[in-house]
Design a protein around this motif. Structure first.
Motif, PDB file in Angstrom:
ATOM      1  N   GLU A 142      10.775  -6.045 151.003  1.00  0.00           N
ATOM      2  CA  GLU A 142       9.930  -5.319 150.887  1.00  0.00           C
ATOM      3  C   GLU A 142      10.954  -4.629 150.491  1.00  0.00           C
ATOM      4  O   GLU A 142      10.688  -3.887 149.542  1.00  0.00           O
ATOM      5  CB  GLU A 142       9.314  -4.589 152.433  1.00  0.00           C
ATOM      6  CG  GLU A 142       7.956  -5.863 152.281  1.00  0.00           C
ATOM      7  CD  GLU A 142       7.144  -5.856 151.271  1.00  0.00           C
ATOM      8  OE1 GLU A 142       7.158  -4.330 151.919  1.00  0.00           O
ATOM      9  OE2 GLU A 142       7.012  -6.898 151.364  1.00  0.00           O
TER      10      GLU A 142
ATOM     11  N   LYS B   1      11.284  -5.064 146.629  1.00  0.00           N
ATOM     12  CA  LYS B   1       9.902  -5.817 145.937  1.00  0.00           C
ATOM     13  C   LYS B   1       9.992  -3.450 145.732  1.00  0.00           C
ATOM     14  O   LYS B   1       9.085  -3.474 144.599  1.00  0.00           O
ATOM     15  CB  LYS B   1       9.235  -5.480 146.826  1.00  0.00           C
ATOM     16  CG  LYS B   1       9.157  -6.915 147.320  1.00  0.00           C
ATOM     17  CD  LYS B   1       7.937  -8.272 147.230  1.00  0.00           C
ATOM     18  CE  LYS B   1       7.777  -9.020 147.505  1.00  0.00           C
ATOM     19  NZ  LYS B   1       6.804 -10.322 148.073  1.00  0.00           N
ATOM     20  N   GLU B   2      10.055  -3.496 146.807  1.00  0.00           N
ATOM     21  CA  GLU B   2       9.920  -1.590 146.857  1.00  0.00           C
ATOM     22  C   GLU B   2      10.901  -0.706 145.173  1.00  0.00           C
ATOM     23  O   GLU B   2      10.201  -0.231 144.881  1.00  0.00           O
ATOM     24  CB  GLU B   2      10.012  -0.653 148.359  1.00  0.00           C
ATOM     25  CG  GLU B   2       8.801   0.474 148.452  1.00  0.00           C
ATOM     26  CD  GLU B   2      10.267   1.020 149.498  1.00  0.00           C
ATOM     27  OE1 GLU B   2       9.278  -0.002 150.555  1.00  0.00           O
ATOM     28  OE2 GLU B   2      10.584   2.062 149.670  1.00  0.00           O
ATOM     29  N   GLU B   3      11.786  -1.306 145.370  1.00  0.00           N
ATOM     30  CA  GLU B   3      12.962  -0.886 144.402  1.00  0.00           C
ATOM     31  C   GLU B   3      12.498  -0.805 143.204  1.00  0.00           C
ATOM     32  O   GLU B   3      12.592  -0.732 142.338  1.00  0.00           O
ATOM     33  CB  GLU B   3      14.174  -1.682 144.350  1.00  0.00           C
ATOM     34  CG  GLU B   3      14.918  -0.749 145.756  1.00  0.00           C
ATOM     35  CD  GLU B   3      15.113   1.046 145.943  1.00  0.00           C
ATOM     36  OE1 GLU B   3      16.005   1.296 144.659  1.00  0.00           O
ATOM     37  OE2 GLU B   3      15.244   1.379 146.834  1.00  0.00           O
ATOM     38  N   ILE B   4      12.139  -2.676 143.281  1.00  0.00           N
ATOM     39  CA  ILE B   4      11.501  -2.872 142.046  1.00  0.00           C
ATOM     40  C   ILE B   4      10.375  -2.046 141.220  1.00  0.00           C
ATOM     41  O   ILE B   4      10.039  -1.549 140.178  1.00  0.00           O
ATOM     42  CB  ILE B   4      11.533  -4.015 141.290  1.00  0.00           C
ATOM     43  CG1 ILE B   4      12.405  -5.192 142.054  1.00  0.00           C
ATOM     44  CG2 ILE B   4      10.772  -4.583 139.937  1.00  0.00           C
ATOM     45  CD1 ILE B   4      12.541  -6.665 141.736  1.00  0.00           C
ATOM     46  N   ASN B   5       9.625  -1.530 141.805  1.00  0.00           N
ATOM     47  CA  ASN B   5       8.304  -0.903 141.971  1.00  0.00           C
ATOM     48  C   ASN B   5       8.918   0.427 141.264  1.00  0.00           C
ATOM     49  O   ASN B   5       7.896   0.998 140.369  1.00  0.00           O
ATOM     50  CB  ASN B   5       7.132  -0.747 142.852  1.00  0.00           C
ATOM     51  CG  ASN B   5       7.228  -1.887 143.158  1.00  0.00           C
ATOM     52  OD1 ASN B   5       6.624  -2.759 142.545  1.00  0.00           O
ATOM     53  ND2 ASN B   5       6.363  -2.018 144.780  1.00  0.00           N
ATOM     54  N   LYS B   6       9.636   1.175 142.021  1.00  0.00           N
ATOM     55  CA  LYS B   6      10.444   2.430 141.628  1.00  0.00           C
ATOM     56  C   LYS B   6      10.887   2.407 140.461  1.00  0.00           C
ATOM     57  O   LYS B   6      11.175   3.661 139.719  1.00  0.00           O
ATOM     58  CB  LYS B   6      11.477   2.834 142.589  1.00  0.00           C
ATOM     59  CG  LYS B   6      10.698   3.652 143.695  1.00  0.00           C
ATOM     60  CD  LYS B   6      12.010   3.999 144.481  1.00  0.00           C
ATOM     61  CE  LYS B   6      12.044   3.304 146.117  1.00  0.00           C
ATOM     62  NZ  LYS B   6      13.614   3.859 146.716  1.00  0.00           N
TER      63      LYS B   6
END
Ligand code: FES
Length: 58
Positions: free
Chosen positions: A15, A18-23
């Motif tokens: 998670e 994925k959060e870093e990628i979304n950022k």
């Protein structure tokens, strides 16, 4: 397992990655700077680099 731990040295989960990628994180180096993932164990680095590249394509 969404909250699967990918790096136990730095307590980084799927998670988190994925959060870093979304950022907007685009390189494994930046991911490492932000989370510490794979900065201590070479096998962890290798596996998570491959996983990161794969997630980026999605
Ligand atoms: S388990 Fe990820 S750096 Fe050690």
């Amino acid at each position: 397992m969404a909250n699967e731990q990918l790096c136990c040295c730095h307590n980084v989960t799927l998670e988190d990655v994925k959060e870093e990628i979304n950022k907007g994180v685009k390189t494994f180096k930046t991911l490492q700077e932000n989370t510490g993932i794979g900065t201590d164990c070479p096998p962890c680095e290798k596996n998570n680099r491959a996983l990161f590249e794969k997630l980026l394509q999605e």
